[in-house]
Design a protein around this motif. Structure first.
Motif, PDB file in Angstrom:
ATOM      1  N   ALA A  34       5.224   6.576   1.256  1.00 34.67           N
ATOM      2  CA  ALA A  34       5.863   5.326   1.642  1.00 34.67           C
ATOM      3  C   ALA A  34       5.059   4.160   1.087  1.00 34.67           C
ATOM      4  N   LEU A  35       5.741   3.252   0.424  1.00 35.54           N
ATOM      5  CA  LEU A  35       5.124   2.055  -0.124  1.00 35.54           C
ATOM      6  C   LEU A  35       5.494   0.873   0.767  1.00 35.54           C
TER       7      LEU A  35
ATOM      8  N   HIS B  54       8.017   1.495  12.779  1.00 35.87           N
ATOM      9  CA  HIS B  54       7.848   2.916  13.088  1.00 35.87           C
ATOM     10  C   HIS B  54       6.585   3.451  12.421  1.00 35.87           C
ATOM     11  N   GLN B  55       5.468   3.348  13.111  1.00 32.72           N
ATOM     12  CA  GLN B  55       4.206   3.789  12.526  1.00 32.72           C
ATOM     13  C   GLN B  55       4.134   5.302  12.365  1.00 32.72           C
TER      14      GLN B  55
ATOM     15  N   ALA C 224      10.231   2.824  -0.259  1.00 32.60           N
ATOM     16  CA  ALA C 224       9.604   1.524  -0.046  1.00 32.60           C
ATOM     17  C   ALA C 224      10.038   0.983   1.301  1.00 32.60           C
ATOM     18  N   LEU C 225       9.080   0.630   2.138  1.00 30.28           N
ATOM     19  CA  LEU C 225       9.355   0.027   3.443  1.00 30.28           C
ATOM     20  C   LEU C 225       9.116  -1.468   3.282  1.00 30.28           C
TER      21      LEU C 225
ATOM     22  N   ARG D 169       0.848  -1.191   0.000  1.00 26.40           N
ATOM     23  CA  ARG D 169       0.000   0.000   0.000  1.00 26.40           C
ATOM     24  C   ARG D 169       0.882   1.239   0.000  1.00 26.40           C
ATOM     25  N   PHE D 170       0.437   2.246  -0.680  1.00 25.12           N
ATOM     26  CA  PHE D 170       1.111   3.531  -0.669  1.00 25.12           C
ATOM     27  C   PHE D 170       0.435   4.406   0.378  1.00 25.12           C
ATOM     28  N   VAL D 171       1.237   5.067   1.177  1.00 29.51           N
ATOM     29  CA  VAL D 171       0.732   6.077   2.097  1.00 29.51           C
ATOM     30  C   VAL D 171       1.220   7.405   1.562  1.00 29.51           C
ATOM     31  N   ASP D 172       0.319   8.184   1.016  1.00 25.27           N
ATOM     32  CA  ASP D 172       0.686   9.478   0.447  1.00 25.27           C
ATOM     33  C   ASP D 172       0.492  10.575   1.466  1.00 25.27           C
ATOM     34  N   HIS D 173       1.504  11.483   1.537  1.00 23.94           N
ATOM     35  CA  HIS D 173       1.404  12.628   2.425  1.00 23.94           C
ATOM     36  C   HIS D 173       1.327  13.890   1.580  1.00 23.94           C
TER      37      HIS D 173
END
Length: 241
Positions: free
Chosen positions: A48-49, A34-35, A24-25, A5-9
């Motif tokens: 972050a992917l 590290h949430q 990429a994590l 999943r991508f987390v876009d900021h």
């Protein structure tokens, strides 16, 4: 089964600012620890992917700028990641509890940054990501100590004090090629600091540090920061990139 999943900021920067990085994590096992990282307000990391084996998403050209691999056993997990990435040249940072000299050296030889769990904070992780994008190999303090120990062991080689003395003379001759300022920079670079942090320590601009590093690489006939650090520490043919 977990999916990537991508987390876009949303970027806090202006439209004219450079694009922020995609990271990429990659977790070989378990969850990303590290949430709270990357922070939505991070000025450098924009998204972050989250990926898990077999990391198929990383084969897409331009998918990410840096890969952070969290794993228990780098010796097995790192090659799997590289195989999944294919011919891509995206820099990798490994996060692992392993702190033995052999593991650190092998990862360093492979060009990966290395952070030992419990030996870094998220600010250091952010610095490692930025350093990776400009070709620097970032190590946490414990990893730096392990690398130094390994290089010292290799330089001695168990072949007697005479050979060790010759190796020491060779190192000093190599270091004498550098100016006092360049030697200061190399000493800090070999502890895992990036150009920005070195600049803060020496009260220099980041641009000045990078210019000095370019001169250092030329004088040491080094291909980049990894090669330069190994030469600076006195690495023998037994430990080289």
């Amino acid at each position: 089964m977990r999916t990537s999943r991508f987390v876009d900021h949303p970027s806090p920067s202006s439209p004219s600012s450079p694009s922020r990085l995609s990271v990429a994590l990659a977790c070989a096992e378990g969850e990303w620890p590290h949430q709270d990282w990357p922070d939505p307000e991070d000025p450098y990391v924009g998204r972050a992917l989250h990926v898990t084996p077999p990391y198929r998403e990383l084969r897409e050209e331009g998918a990410v700028d840096v890969v952070v691999l969290r794993c228990e056993e780098p010796a097995s997990a790192f090659p799997v990641l590289l195989g999944a990435m294919g011919a891509g040249s995206v820099p990798v940072i490994v996060v692992s509890p392993r702190r033995d000299t052999e593991t650190v050296i092998e990862l360093f030889r492979g060009g990966a940054g290395y952070l030992v769990e419990g030996d870094y904070c998220t600010c250091m992780l952010a610095s490692a990501v930025m350093a990776a994008t400009v070709g620097h190999t970032y190590l946490s303090p414990v990893a730096c100590a392990a690398l130094r120990e390994g290089v010292q062991q290799a330089s001695g080689g168990g072949a007697g004090a005479g050979i060790a003395a010759v190796a020491g003379d060779a190192i000093e001759r190599l270091r004498s090629l550098l100016s006092p300022r360049e030697r200061q920079i190399m000493e800090l670079l070999s502890t895992g600091l990036g150009a920005q942090e070195i600049g803060l320590r020496l009260r220099l601009s980041e641009k000045t540090v990078r210019n000095n590093l370019s001169n250092i690489y030329a004088k040491l006939d080094a291909r980049g920061s990894t090669d330069a650090v190994l030469r600076w520490l006195g690495a023998t043919p037994g430990i080289r990139v």
